[in-house]
Design a protein around this motif. Structure first.
Motif, PDB file in Angstrom:
ATOM      1  N   ILE A 151       0.798  -1.219  -0.173  1.00 23.90           N
ATOM      2  CA  ILE A 151      -0.145   0.014   0.038  1.00 23.90           C
ATOM      3  C   ILE A 151       0.837   1.289   0.056  1.00 23.90           C
ATOM      4  N   PHE A 152       2.075   1.066  -0.100  1.00 19.92           N
ATOM      5  CA  PHE A 152       3.023   2.126  -0.051  1.00 19.92           C
ATOM      6  C   PHE A 152       4.399   1.676  -0.791  1.00 19.92           C
ATOM      7  N   SER A 153       4.934   2.905  -1.474  1.00 23.07           N
ATOM      8  CA  SER A 153       6.260   2.684  -1.881  1.00 23.07           C
ATOM      9  C   SER A 153       7.249   3.877  -1.687  1.00 23.07           C
ATOM     10  N   PHE A 154       8.350   3.797  -1.644  1.00 24.82           N
ATOM     11  CA  PHE A 154       9.307   4.772  -1.079  1.00 24.82           C
ATOM     12  C   PHE A 154       9.320   5.890  -2.587  1.00 24.82           C
ATOM     13  N   SER A 218      -6.474   3.570   3.194  1.00 26.15           N
ATOM     14  CA  SER A 218      -6.605   2.765   4.647  1.00 26.15           C
ATOM     15  C   SER A 218      -5.213   2.481   5.181  1.00 26.15           C
ATOM     16  N   TYR A 219      -4.603   3.256   5.778  1.00 23.76           N
ATOM     17  CA  TYR A 219      -3.315   3.365   6.335  1.00 23.76           C
ATOM     18  C   TYR A 219      -3.256   3.015   8.051  1.00 23.76           C
ATOM     19  N   ASP A 220      -4.429   2.984   8.648  1.00 24.50           N
ATOM     20  CA  ASP A 220      -4.376   2.810   9.997  1.00 24.50           C
ATOM     21  C   ASP A 220      -3.856   1.402  10.392  1.00 24.50           C
ATOM     22  N   PHE A 221      -2.924   1.265  11.463  1.00 20.88           N
ATOM     23  CA  PHE A 221      -2.824  -0.063  12.044  1.00 20.88           C
ATOM     24  C   PHE A 221      -2.645   0.138  13.625  1.00 20.88           C
ATOM     25  N   ILE A 222      -2.903  -1.219  13.964  1.00 22.22           N
ATOM     26  CA  ILE A 222      -2.867  -1.255  15.622  1.00 22.22           C
ATOM     27  C   ILE A 222      -1.489  -2.063  15.878  1.00 22.22           C
ATOM     28  N   LEU A 223      -0.843  -1.375  16.859  1.00 24.08           N
ATOM     29  CA  LEU A 223       0.458  -2.100  17.267  1.00 24.08           C
ATOM     30  C   LEU A 223       0.277  -2.784  18.574  1.00 24.08           C
ATOM     31  N   LEU A 224       0.449  -4.173  18.378  1.00 25.57           N
ATOM     32  CA  LEU A 224       0.339  -4.614  19.660  1.00 25.57           C
ATOM     33  C   LEU A 224       1.565  -5.095  20.203  1.00 25.57           C
ATOM     34  N   ILE A 225       1.906  -4.698  21.531  1.00 22.99           N
ATOM     35  CA  ILE A 225       3.099  -4.797  21.903  1.00 22.99           C
ATOM     36  C   ILE A 225       2.852  -5.647  23.375  1.00 22.99           C
ATOM     37  N   ASP A 226       3.421  -6.895  23.134  1.00 25.81           N
ATOM     38  CA  ASP A 226       2.843  -7.977  24.260  1.00 25.81           C
ATOM     39  C   ASP A 226       4.116  -8.688  24.765  1.00 25.81           C
ATOM     40  N   ARG A 227       3.780  -9.245  25.870  1.00 25.47           N
ATOM     41  CA  ARG A 227       4.985 -10.080  26.611  1.00 25.47           C
ATOM     42  C   ARG A 227       6.499  -9.272  26.783  1.00 25.47           C
ATOM     43  N   LEU A 228       6.277  -8.068  27.467  1.00 25.36           N
ATOM     44  CA  LEU A 228       7.307  -7.281  27.282  1.00 25.36           C
ATOM     45  C   LEU A 228       8.517  -7.971  28.171  1.00 25.36           C
ATOM     46  N   ASP A 229       7.993  -8.690  29.343  1.00 26.17           N
ATOM     47  CA  ASP A 229       8.988  -8.774  30.144  1.00 26.17           C
ATOM     48  C   ASP A 229       9.635 -10.212  30.139  1.00 26.17           C
ATOM     49  N   GLU A 230       9.380 -11.046  29.368  1.00 25.24           N
ATOM     50  CA  GLU A 230      10.030 -12.258  28.990  1.00 25.24           C
ATOM     51  C   GLU A 230      11.023 -12.500  28.707  1.00 25.24           C
ATOM     52  N   SER A 231      11.684 -11.433  27.889  1.00 27.21           N
ATOM     53  CA  SER A 231      13.044 -11.688  27.501  1.00 27.21           C
ATOM     54  C   SER A 231      13.995 -10.726  28.158  1.00 27.21           C
ATOM     55  N   TRP A 232      13.704  -9.970  29.215  1.00 26.75           N
ATOM     56  CA  TRP A 232      14.459  -9.085  29.957  1.00 26.75           C
ATOM     57  C   TRP A 232      14.969  -9.635  31.242  1.00 26.75           C
ATOM     58  N   ASP A 233      16.184  -8.564  31.717  1.00 27.89           N
ATOM     59  CA  ASP A 233      16.610  -9.112  33.003  1.00 27.89           C
ATOM     60  C   ASP A 233      16.054  -8.441  34.248  1.00 27.89           C
ATOM     61  N   GLY A 234      15.025  -7.909  33.886  1.00 30.27           N
ATOM     62  CA  GLY A 234      14.369  -6.884  35.133  1.00 30.27           C
ATOM     63  C   GLY A 234      15.318  -5.909  35.696  1.00 30.27           C
TER      64      GLY A 234
END
Length: 707
Positions: A151-154, A218-234
């Protein structure tokens, strides 16, 4: 009468008559005698649950309504483990085809170039630099999908976006963040104000051009950012990076017309950000807490109970009554389940599933209180372990402290809590494994705040006990005084074998013990030895060079990771030797004995009663590596295998080989794990958190890439 009969309108009267008739019909439904055997409640974890393939099981709540509302300004969906965060991502992806799912790995990769304290003021340059990098990386991710979907080209007229093309096309989200932060902090460290401002303005230019493009389709998108803590060291740096991402999300929701960022956050992580963010009110107004009413929780179970039947009892209590039998003089079974499970959907499904299994084994046609009695013992043990896992990041190895309540009472005075703390202060295991947090919380009030905050204890208020709820007000410090009585939540009382007594003090002769608790560590290990073994393996891995000369040592390290981190599910781990290019190659083969979770899914879906781990102590995989593991994939072994190698990136050529094995040769699924993945498994185990979500993420990544 103007359409009124008495004080009730005719439509209302008709509606009530129809509802009453439907309820009567529902009560008259006769289910088969083996109805319980036909029920499959699904998995307690949404990652493996039948809800992924049956949207009729999805229950609408205020938080789900918010996620479906295109005009909502909410960005953050906050809840404890098992509150339904991941289920919302599945439903959003089902209903909105223009959605992008990100499981970021950046939080344990990004090394902040300055001291953590310099990032705590959100109005100063260090934090702004990090926030703008996150903002730009998120926008680039959406433009990348625009380009990939055609739907897009540079174009030349999109000057700022065209100059961003390399970062958009050649980088995934995590690598893009690393590159952008390196650029902007390089300008900051050189005190080059013009270059720093140019980097800040670049994101504004890209957003402006993207907004202009989005006006024309129709360019609108939802960004779902999930399971943030599963690969980090806290670490503190991980929290700061997440805080920057959250501020970036709020800014993007306000400044873009094409992007709705949704970040799904565990409540304990959200609490840590609340404690350090000097502009937290900006985030709080965009937060939704995953609260469930009693009716919605009952509906959650009922939808699954009636699923196999063509003639279904009505939801709203009637369906529950067809499967659960009440007893005169006892509280309703639904009330008992909800209170024992702390109103958490995952826990409710778990307890109900255990109770149904018990009823089937005994031969009951409906679940009785006696079935709930038996199920609650198994459930209590599972939940005590899960509580330690959930809060291991905030309070490493907190399960050790909880286990020392074993065999005592279910209620305590302030004096008894103080005595308990004094005994822990001289306990060697607590000194060694809980020192990061325990010695900061050794007054009775601080200690109770910790236990109250994780939902382990409540405070008696006249005729009832108040436990921590969920929501924006749940983080207020509990009010109590020297006369207060503290009660351990019923969820954990059976696992700890607690007596129904009030403990007013713990005399000197009272010895704390946890012998009755089956420690969740591999057999033949004591706790101290187990922790030391994990730390040693982590040091060996980090110090090991790649190449043929140290291949045997790498093979041994991988074997140790399997034995130390996956002992719950993988057993009878054996070495399989073969010769390749004149060199003895050792692969690991483990028996898959899982009874739930990720490895149970692997056995069910791929027939993998045995799991092979191939070890490659080099950074670049060859085509032969994929041919070799394919020999293991058959109906006898199962059709799932793992290659562990020392590289950092999953190259496109690797994905082609994985796709060929799965789709062309129909041999099965192969997933690749890197050194970073091994480090995640080891770090989680060191902190006392036994999670399968990270390896589930890697599985899902390859499934999506080859589908």
């Amino acid at each position: 009468m103007n359409g009124l009969i008495g004080n009730i309108s005719i439509p209302q009267r008709i509606f009530k008559m129809v509802s009453k008739k439907r309820k009567e019909q529902s009560r008259n439904i006769q289910l088969p005698k083996d109805a319980l055997k036909r029920i499959k409640l699904g998995e307690a974890f949404a990652e493996y649950d039948i809800i992924r393939s049956d949207p009729q099981l999805f229950v609408t709540t205020p938080s789900t309504i918010s996620s479906m509302d295109p005009d909502s300004t909410d960005c953050f969906y906050v809840g404890r483990r098992g509150a339904g965060k991941t289920a919302i991502t599945f439903e959003v992806q089902r209903k909105f085809k223009r959605s992008i799912h990100i499981i970021p790995q950046i939080f344990d990769l990004l090394v902040l170039p300055l001291q953590h304290e310099e990032f705590l003021d959100t109005r100063q340059r260090p934090f702004k630099s990090l926030m703008h990098s996150m903002e730009r990386a998120l926008v680039d991710e959406v433009i990348k999908v625009w380009q990939e979907t055609g739907i897009f080209s540079f174009q030349r007229e999109s000057d700022a976006i065209r100059r961003e093309r390399g970062l958009i096309e050649d980088c995934d989200f995590d690598v893009r963040v690393l590159n952008l932060t390196e650029e902007i902090f390089d300008a900051y460290s050189k005190e080059n104000d013009k270059l720093w401002l140019r980097q800040i303005n670049r994101s504004k230019e890209i957003i402006r051009e993207a907004n202009a493009i989005a006006l024309n389709g129709s360019y609108d998108f939802i960004l779902l950012i999930d399971r943030l803590d599963e690969s980090w060291d806290g670490s503190d740096s991980a929290i700061i990076c997440l805080m920057a991402m959250m501020h970036a999300a709020v800014r993007l929701r306000a400044s873009t017309s094409f992007l709705r960022p949704y970040i799904f956050i565990r409540e304990n992580i959200y609490d840590r950000i609340r404690a350090i963010d000097n502009e937290f009110s900006r985030l709080e107004t965009s937060s939704v807490f995953l609260d469930w009413t009693d009716n919605k929780l009952i509906e959650l179970v009922e939808r699954r109970l009636v699923r196999p039947f063509s003639t279904k009892p009505a939801l709203g209590g009637d369906a529950w009554g067809h499967f659960f039998e009440e007893e005169e003089g006892r509280e309703p079974t639904s009330t008992r389940v909800l209170s024992l499970c702390q109103h958490r959907p995952r826990d409710i499904l778990m307890l109900c599933s255990y109770a149904i299994d018990n009823a089937i084994n005994i031969g009951h046609t409906r679940v009785k209180h006696v079935d709930l009695d038996e199920a609650s013992v198994r459930y209590s043990t599972s939940r005590l372990k899960d509580l330690g896992d959930e809060y291991a990041e905030n309070y490493p190895n907190i399960s050790l402290v909880l286990e020392y309540f074993y065999g005592l009472g279910n209620q305590y005075t302030v004096n008894a809590i103080e005595d308990f703390i004094q005994k822990l202060l001289i306990n060697d295991s607590i000194k060694k494994h809980c020192k990061e947090w325990f010695f900061r919380n050794t007054t009775p009030y601080r200690f109770v705040e910790v236990l109250y905050g994780i939902g382990f204890v409540g405070i008696q208020r006249r005729k009832h006990t108040q436990y921590k709820g969920s929501g924006m007000d749940s983080n207020a410090k509990p009010a109590f005084d020297n006369n207060s009585i503290f009660e351990i939540h019923p969820t954990y009382q059976q696992a700890l074998n607690l007596r129904s007594v009030l403990i007013s003090d713990l005399k000197d002769e009272t010895t704390l013990k946890n012998e009755g608790i089956l420690e969740d560590i591999p057999e033949s290990f004591q706790l101290d030895d187990y922790k030391m073994a994990l730390e040693l393996v982590l040091r060996r891995l980090r110090g090991l060079p790649s190449g043929r000369g140290s291949a045997n040592e790498f093979e041994q390290i991988v074997g140790d990771v399997i034995k130390l981190c996956f002992f719950r599910s993988l057993t009878n781990i054996q070495i399989s030797e073969r010769t390749a290019d004149g060199t003895i190659v050792r692969d690991w083969v483990a028996s898959n004995r899982a009874t739930g979770g990720f490895w149970d899914m692997v056995r069910t879906k791929y027939g993998a009663t045995q799991v092979v781990w191939e070890c490659k102590n080099y950074t670049e995989l060859k085509s032969d590596d994929f041919h070799q593991i394919q020999y293991y994939l058959n109906d006898t072994f199962g059709r799932f295998g793992i290659i562990v190698f020392r590289g950092e990136d999953i190259k496109e050529s690797y994905l082609k080989h994985v796709s060929s094995i799965a789709n062309k040769n129909r041999a099965g699924l192969v997933i690749l794990l890197t050194q970073k993945d091994l480090e995640v498994f080891l770090r989680q185990s060191i902190k006392g958190a036994f999670k399968e979500s990270h390896i589930q993420d890697r599985h899902d990544y390859f499934v999506r890439k080859i589908s």
